[in-house]
Design a protein around this motif. Sequence first.
Motif, PDB file in Angstrom:
ATOM      1  N   UNK A  83      -2.663  12.213   7.701  1.00 36.78           N
ATOM      2  CA  UNK A  83      -3.254  10.998   8.284  1.00 36.78           C
ATOM      3  C   UNK A  83      -2.278   9.821   8.129  1.00 36.78           C
ATOM      4  N   UNK A  84      -1.652   9.706   6.962  1.00 38.39           N
ATOM      5  CA  UNK A  84      -0.653   8.650   6.747  1.00 38.39           C
ATOM      6  C   UNK A  84       0.522   8.843   7.695  1.00 38.39           C
ATOM      7  N   UNK A  85       1.010  10.077   7.787  1.00 37.06           N
ATOM      8  CA  UNK A  85       2.124  10.359   8.718  1.00 37.06           C
ATOM      9  C   UNK A  85       1.742   9.982  10.145  1.00 37.06           C
ATOM     10  N   UNK A 128      -4.437  -2.686   5.664  1.00 35.44           N
ATOM     11  CA  UNK A 128      -3.609  -1.489   5.857  1.00 35.44           C
ATOM     12  C   UNK A 128      -3.271  -0.851   4.515  1.00 35.44           C
ATOM     13  N   UNK A 129      -2.981  -1.670   3.508  1.00 33.01           N
ATOM     14  CA  UNK A 129      -2.706  -1.152   2.164  1.00 33.01           C
ATOM     15  C   UNK A 129      -3.920  -0.387   1.650  1.00 33.01           C
ATOM     16  N   UNK A 130      -5.099  -0.944   1.860  1.00 28.87           N
ATOM     17  CA  UNK A 130      -6.335  -0.290   1.413  1.00 28.87           C
ATOM     18  C   UNK A 130      -6.498   1.081   2.076  1.00 28.87           C
ATOM     19  N   UNK A 131      -6.207   1.164   3.369  1.00 31.07           N
ATOM     20  CA  UNK A 131      -6.288   2.448   4.082  1.00 31.07           C
ATOM     21  C   UNK A 131      -5.318   3.453   3.476  1.00 31.07           C
ATOM     22  N   UNK A 132      -4.064   3.050   3.293  1.00 31.78           N
ATOM     23  CA  UNK A 132      -3.061   3.958   2.744  1.00 31.78           C
ATOM     24  C   UNK A 132      -3.388   4.337   1.300  1.00 31.78           C
ATOM     25  N   UNK A 133      -3.806   3.373   0.502  1.00 31.61           N
ATOM     26  CA  UNK A 133      -4.139   3.677  -0.893  1.00 31.61           C
ATOM     27  C   UNK A 133      -5.273   4.694  -0.964  1.00 31.61           C
ATOM     28  N   UNK A 134      -6.296   4.515  -0.153  1.00 28.87           N
ATOM     29  CA  UNK A 134      -7.423   5.459  -0.135  1.00 28.87           C
ATOM     30  C   UNK A 134      -6.933   6.876   0.195  1.00 28.87           C
ATOM     31  N   UNK A 135      -6.068   6.964   1.191  1.00 27.02           N
ATOM     32  CA  UNK A 135      -5.542   8.273   1.586  1.00 27.02           C
ATOM     33  C   UNK A 135      -4.648   8.864   0.495  1.00 27.02           C
ATOM     34  N   UNK A 158       4.710   1.471   1.718  1.00 26.79           N
ATOM     35  CA  UNK A 158       4.595   2.091   3.044  1.00 26.79           C
ATOM     36  C   UNK A 158       4.231   1.066   4.112  1.00 26.79           C
ATOM     37  N   UNK A 159       3.312   0.179   3.801  1.00 25.23           N
ATOM     38  CA  UNK A 159       2.915  -0.839   4.775  1.00 25.23           C
ATOM     39  C   UNK A 159       4.081  -1.781   5.061  1.00 25.23           C
ATOM     40  N   UNK A 160       4.813  -2.176   4.027  1.00 26.36           N
ATOM     41  CA  UNK A 160       5.980  -3.022   4.285  1.00 26.36           C
ATOM     42  C   UNK A 160       7.035  -2.253   5.071  1.00 26.36           C
ATOM     43  N   UNK A 161       7.081  -0.944   4.895  1.00 23.58           N
ATOM     44  CA  UNK A 161       8.005  -0.107   5.654  1.00 23.58           C
ATOM     45  C   UNK A 161       7.669  -0.036   7.134  1.00 23.58           C
ATOM     46  N   UNK A 162       6.407  -0.240   7.478  1.00 26.12           N
ATOM     47  CA  UNK A 162       6.035  -0.257   8.897  1.00 26.12           C
ATOM     48  C   UNK A 162       6.781  -1.371   9.630  1.00 26.12           C
ATOM     49  N   UNK A 163       6.936  -2.503   8.953  1.00 26.44           N
ATOM     50  CA  UNK A 163       7.682  -3.621   9.535  1.00 26.44           C
ATOM     51  C   UNK A 163       9.145  -3.215   9.750  1.00 26.44           C
ATOM     52  N   UNK A 164       9.681  -2.401   8.827  1.00 25.17           N
ATOM     53  CA  UNK A 164      11.088  -1.983   8.969  1.00 25.17           C
ATOM     54  C   UNK A 164      11.291  -1.119  10.213  1.00 25.17           C
ATOM     55  N   UNK A 182      11.873   5.945  10.426  1.00 22.26           N
ATOM     56  CA  UNK A 182      10.504   6.440  10.287  1.00 22.26           C
ATOM     57  C   UNK A 182      10.453   7.652   9.369  1.00 22.26           C
ATOM     58  N   UNK A 183      11.364   8.591   9.571  1.00 17.71           N
ATOM     59  CA  UNK A 183      11.400   9.818   8.754  1.00 17.71           C
ATOM     60  C   UNK A 183      11.707   9.503   7.288  1.00 17.71           C
ATOM     61  N   UNK A 184      12.614   8.559   7.048  1.00 16.10           N
ATOM     62  CA  UNK A 184      12.935   8.164   5.672  1.00 16.10           C
ATOM     63  C   UNK A 184      11.698   7.550   4.999  1.00 16.10           C
ATOM     64  N   UNK A 185      10.983   6.711   5.757  1.00 10.90           N
ATOM     65  CA  UNK A 185       9.764   6.116   5.208  1.00 10.90           C
ATOM     66  C   UNK A 185       8.751   7.207   4.856  1.00 10.90           C
ATOM     67  N   UNK A 186       8.558   8.156   5.739  1.00  7.88           N
ATOM     68  CA  UNK A 186       7.624   9.251   5.477  1.00  7.88           C
ATOM     69  C   UNK A 186       8.095  10.066   4.274  1.00  7.88           C
ATOM     70  N   UNK A 187       9.402  10.284   4.180  1.00  4.19           N
ATOM     71  CA  UNK A 187       9.957  11.041   3.058  1.00  4.19           C
ATOM     72  C   UNK A 187       9.752  10.373   1.709  1.00  4.19           C
ATOM     73  N   UNK A 188       9.546   9.082   1.704  1.00  2.00           N
ATOM     74  CA  UNK A 188       9.352   8.362   0.445  1.00  2.00           C
ATOM     75  C   UNK A 188       7.992   8.647  -0.188  1.00  2.00           C
ATOM     76  N   UNK A 189       7.118   9.284   0.538  1.00  2.00           N
ATOM     77  CA  UNK A 189       5.772   9.571   0.022  1.00  2.00           C
ATOM     78  C   UNK A 189       5.829  10.619  -1.075  1.00  2.00           C
TER      79      UNK A 189
END
Length: 190
Positions: A83-85, A128-135, A158-164, A182-189
């Motif tokens: 869902x985050x991806x 958005x942080x709340x959504x990601x944190x919940x997930x 992750x949310x700040x990474x969306x801006x990147x 985008x892939x690097x941001x996802x990889x940071x999870x």
Amino acid sequence: MPRNKEFDYDEKLKIARDLFWKKGYNATTMNDLVDTMQINRSSLYLAYGNKHDLFLKSLSNYIQKKDKQYSQAAKKSEEPLQAIRNVIYSVFESAVQDSNCLFTNSVFELALTDKEVSDILRKQTLKAVELFEKLLVQAKANGSLSSDKDPLALAHFLVSGLVSIYNTHILFADAKLTKQTTEILIGSIK
């Protein structure tokens, strides 16, 4: 007897939103708004207020659009990390398709100088942080996330990474580089 409005409020708001999105707040003049929205100045003031009021309404409208995008993307999977991806990939697709983001523009153009804009942006970021944190908490609970990273801190990252993602595409207009970001941001999870 009061006159009926001769225009669709939401349609004209979308036109104003898209103009602010394209030009930014400071570069958009009242004449630009009148000409682009194709309504007279007095109707604009009566319906939307001054330029700043119209911008706040436009930004709120844009954020509603983004909320819907994130929600729909997250709901495409019941698995929390996917869902985050999905949300992150939806941002990538928007960045490549739209080549711009009113939220990102507003962060850099107005967040330091306009408290009302800053408050709207902060509230949206926290949502958005709340959504990601919940997930992320769900992913830890089901064992799909074994990271020792704090879910709240990771969600903020992750949310700040969306801006990147937008930043990369706005500056370089390179879909391949934007995809790599985008892939690097996802990889940071992990």
